[in-house]
Structure formats: structure tokens, C-alpha cells
Design a protein around this motif. Structure first.
Motif, short mmCIF file in Angstrom:
data_model
loop_
_atom_site.label_atom_id
_atom_site.label_comp_id
_atom_site.label_asym_id
_atom_site.label_seq_id
_atom_site.Cartn_x
_atom_site.Cartn_y
_atom_site.Cartn_z
N GLY A 171 0.82 -1.21 0.00
CA GLY A 171 0.00 0.00 0.00
C GLY A 171 0.85 1.26 0.00
O GLY A 171 0.56 2.23 -0.73
N ILE A 172 1.91 1.26 0.80
CA ILE A 172 2.82 2.41 0.81
C ILE A 172 3.47 2.58 -0.56
O ILE A 172 3.61 3.70 -1.06
N ASN A 173 3.85 1.46 -1.18
CA ASN A 173 4.44 1.52 -2.52
C ASN A 173 3.49 2.18 -3.51
O ASN A 173 3.89 3.06 -4.28
N ALA A 174 2.23 1.76 -3.51
CA ALA A 174 1.24 2.33 -4.43
C ALA A 174 1.01 3.81 -4.15
O ALA A 174 0.96 4.63 -5.08
N HIS A 175 0.89 4.13 -2.87
CA HIS A 175 0.53 5.50 -2.50
C HIS A 175 1.70 6.47 -2.70
O HIS A 175 1.49 7.59 -3.19
N ILE A 176 2.90 6.05 -2.33
CA ILE A 176 4.06 6.91 -2.52
C ILE A 176 4.49 6.92 -3.99
O ILE A 176 4.73 7.97 -4.58
N GLY A 177 4.59 5.71 -4.58
CA GLY A 177 5.16 5.62 -5.92
C GLY A 177 4.31 6.23 -7.01
O GLY A 177 4.83 6.71 -8.02
N HIS A 178 3.00 6.22 -6.83
CA HIS A 178 2.09 6.73 -7.85
C HIS A 178 1.27 7.92 -7.36
O HIS A 178 1.33 9.02 -7.91
N ASP A 179 0.51 7.72 -6.28
CA ASP A 179 -0.45 8.74 -5.85
C ASP A 179 0.20 10.04 -5.44
O ASP A 179 -0.34 11.13 -5.70
N LEU A 180 1.36 9.97 -4.77
CA LEU A 180 1.97 11.19 -4.26
C LEU A 180 2.43 12.10 -5.39
O LEU A 180 2.28 13.33 -5.30
N ALA A 181 2.97 11.53 -6.46
CA ALA A 181 3.38 12.36 -7.61
C ALA A 181 2.18 13.10 -8.19
O ALA A 181 2.25 14.31 -8.48
N LEU A 182 1.07 12.38 -8.36
CA LEU A 182 -0.12 13.02 -8.91
C LEU A 182 -0.73 14.00 -7.93
O LEU A 182 -1.30 15.03 -8.33
N ALA A 183 -0.62 13.71 -6.62
CA ALA A 183 -1.16 14.63 -5.62
C ALA A 183 -0.39 15.95 -5.62
O ALA A 183 -0.98 17.00 -5.37
N VAL A 184 0.91 15.90 -5.86
CA VAL A 184 1.69 17.15 -5.96
C VAL A 184 1.14 18.00 -7.11
O VAL A 184 0.92 19.22 -6.96
N VAL A 185 0.89 17.37 -8.25
CA VAL A 185 0.33 18.10 -9.39
C VAL A 185 -1.07 18.62 -9.07
O VAL A 185 -1.41 19.77 -9.36
N ASP A 186 -1.89 17.77 -8.44
CA ASP A 186 -3.23 18.20 -8.04
C ASP A 186 -3.17 19.43 -7.13
O ASP A 186 -3.92 20.40 -7.29
N ALA A 187 -2.27 19.37 -6.13
CA ALA A 187 -2.15 20.47 -5.18
C ALA A 187 -1.66 21.74 -5.85
O ALA A 187 -2.09 22.84 -5.50
N CYS A 188 -0.75 21.59 -6.81
CA CYS A 188 -0.27 22.77 -7.55
C CYS A 188 -1.41 23.45 -8.30
O CYS A 188 -1.51 24.68 -8.34
N HIS A 189 -2.28 22.65 -8.92
CA HIS A 189 -3.45 23.22 -9.60
C HIS A 189 -4.37 23.91 -8.59
O HIS A 189 -4.90 24.99 -8.85
N THR A 190 -4.57 23.28 -7.45
CA THR A 190 -5.45 23.85 -6.42
C THR A 190 -4.93 25.18 -5.90
O THR A 190 -5.69 26.13 -5.71
N LEU A 191 -3.62 25.24 -5.66
CA LEU A 191 -3.00 26.40 -5.03
C LEU A 191 -2.49 27.44 -6.03
O LEU A 191 -2.13 28.55 -5.63
#
Length: 231
Positions: free
Chosen positions: A112-132
């Protein structure tokens, strides 16, 4: 381009994602592989919640946006699986092997950590940049702090969930399997992926292909982490 859509303004809060994870913890059987990861992630998110309340983040708004967007990726995967839809490839191994008798709890936590860090976190950074309305470099401090929380927790997870006395762990195939994965390396790769995705935001086809390849690669690593082992 389902994975890289520009999100609407932030609606959720850290409190709301913590509440959702607590509800999952109460609803799932304790030995379910998703429940094992959920408990780990809940601990991390509760610590982020405490640090936000204590003023430990230099930019609370950025930290909140990153944490919430990050959690939304995991919760969306849970919802997809519950609705018999296909979650991202990085999450599929965990949902497939969540009840396999040959897969140990530590494997589920780290998959789960592998999935969340390896994939989700990269996309979350992009999501947050769009939000902010900012760039990844503006979120680097928050990225590092969340990563540090996960790193400190990983060692405790290994100690709590690794079966058997220390002398036997050397011969345990689980020791060798998990030695092939590193949270630190995954964090470094994720930051590079986030910067690349941001740079590619004007090239939709290339960004989508990059995202799909990232998802598949992380899913492959997760499948290896969940290799069923003998007792």
C-alpha cells in the motif's frame, strides 16, 4: 486523461479524510490487507493533523492541500474497488491479494505504501499545484515533511509486523523480498515524477502516457511485494 485532470477547488479537509479512514478501519476485518494499510496511513494522517494543529508546518494551506489531495487518491481507489470498478494499476495487487492466506500483513502494508508513494503522491503534488496555483518547488518542504513521517513509521511497521525472532528473520523469505524495496528511493523517484508531470502539463498525450507507465511500473513492484510466501 483521467489521472491528470485539474481538480476543482479544495473541498475536503484533513479532518474529513481522517474520519473516512477511521470509518474504514471500523468496517474492515482486521486481517484484511487493505485494513492493514489503512491503519498505517491513518496513523500518518493523524500525525499530519496534529502537526497542522500545532503549527508545525510553515505553510499550513499548502500542507493541507497536499495531504488532502494525497488521501483522495487512496480513497478513490477504495471506492472504485468497492463499486466493482477498476482502481489504478498500482492498487490492483493489494485489492487482489488482500485476503490471500500466503500474504503476510507486512507485505500488505508496504504494498500500500508503494502504491501510494510511488504513484499517488506524484499526482497529488500536481493536483495540489493546480489547487494552489503554484509550482512543485513551492511544495517541496511539505513533500519532505510528509515523506519524513512515512519514513519514521516504516521502521516501526517492519518491527511490529515482521514475524519471528531476530535470528529467524535472516532466513525468512519475507526479509529478502522486502529488502528489495526502499521508501527513500521511492520518495526520490516520486519527486522526479511530479516535476516531470508538471513540466508536461501542456503536452496532454505525453503526460497521459507517462502517467500510465508510472502506474503500471508501481503496480508491478506491488505485485512482487505481495508474492505469497510459505509459513
Amino acid at each position: 486523461m483521467a489521472q491528470l485532470e485539474q481538480f476543482t477547488p479544495l473541498a475536503g479537509t484533513v479532518d474529513s479524510v481522517v474520519s473516512r479512514m477511521r470509518a474504514l478501519d471500523a468496517a474492515l476485518p482486521a486481517r484484511d490487507g487493505v485494513a492493514v494499510f489503512n491503519r498505517v496511513y491513518l496513523t500518518v494522517t493523524e500525525e499530519v493533523q496534529r502537526q497542522l494543529s500545532g503549527g508545525r508546518f510553515t505553510d499550513p494551506r499548502a500542507a493541507t492541500a497536499l495531504d488532502v489531495r494525497f488521501a483522495e487518491r487512496y480513497l478513490a481507489a477504495v471506492d472504485a474497488a468497492a463499486d466493482d470498478r477498476r482502481p489504478p494499476a498500482c492498487w490492483r495487487p493489494l485489492f487482489q491479494f488482500r485476503r490471500h492466506p500466503g500474504v503476510r500483513p507486512l507485505q500488505c502494508a508496504l504494498a500500500g505504501i508503494n502504491a501510494h508513494i510511488g504513484h499517488d503522491l506524484a499526482l497529488a503534488v500536481v493536483d495540489a499545484c493546480h489547487t494552489l496555483g503554484c509550482h512543485p518547488a513551492d511544495l517541496e518542504d511539505e513533500f519532505d515533511r510528509v515523506g519524513d513521517l512515512l519514513a519514521s513509521l516504516e521502521e516501526r511497521i517492519r518491527e511490529d509486523l515482521m514475524p519471528g525472532p531476530d535470528l529467524l528473520q535472516i532466513a525468512d523469505p519475507l526479509t529478502h523480498l522486502l529488502g528489495s524495496w526502499s521508501l527513500e528511493r521511492a520518495r526520490d523517484a516520486t519527486w522526479s515524477a511530479a516535476r516531470a508531470l508538471w513540466a508536461l502539463r501542456g503536452c496532454a498525450d505525453v503526460a497521459e502516457e507517462f502517467t500510465e507507465r508510472l502506474d503500471a511500473a508501481v503496480g508491478f513492484a506491488g505485485r512482487m511485494l505481495l508474492t505469497p510466501l510459505p509459513d
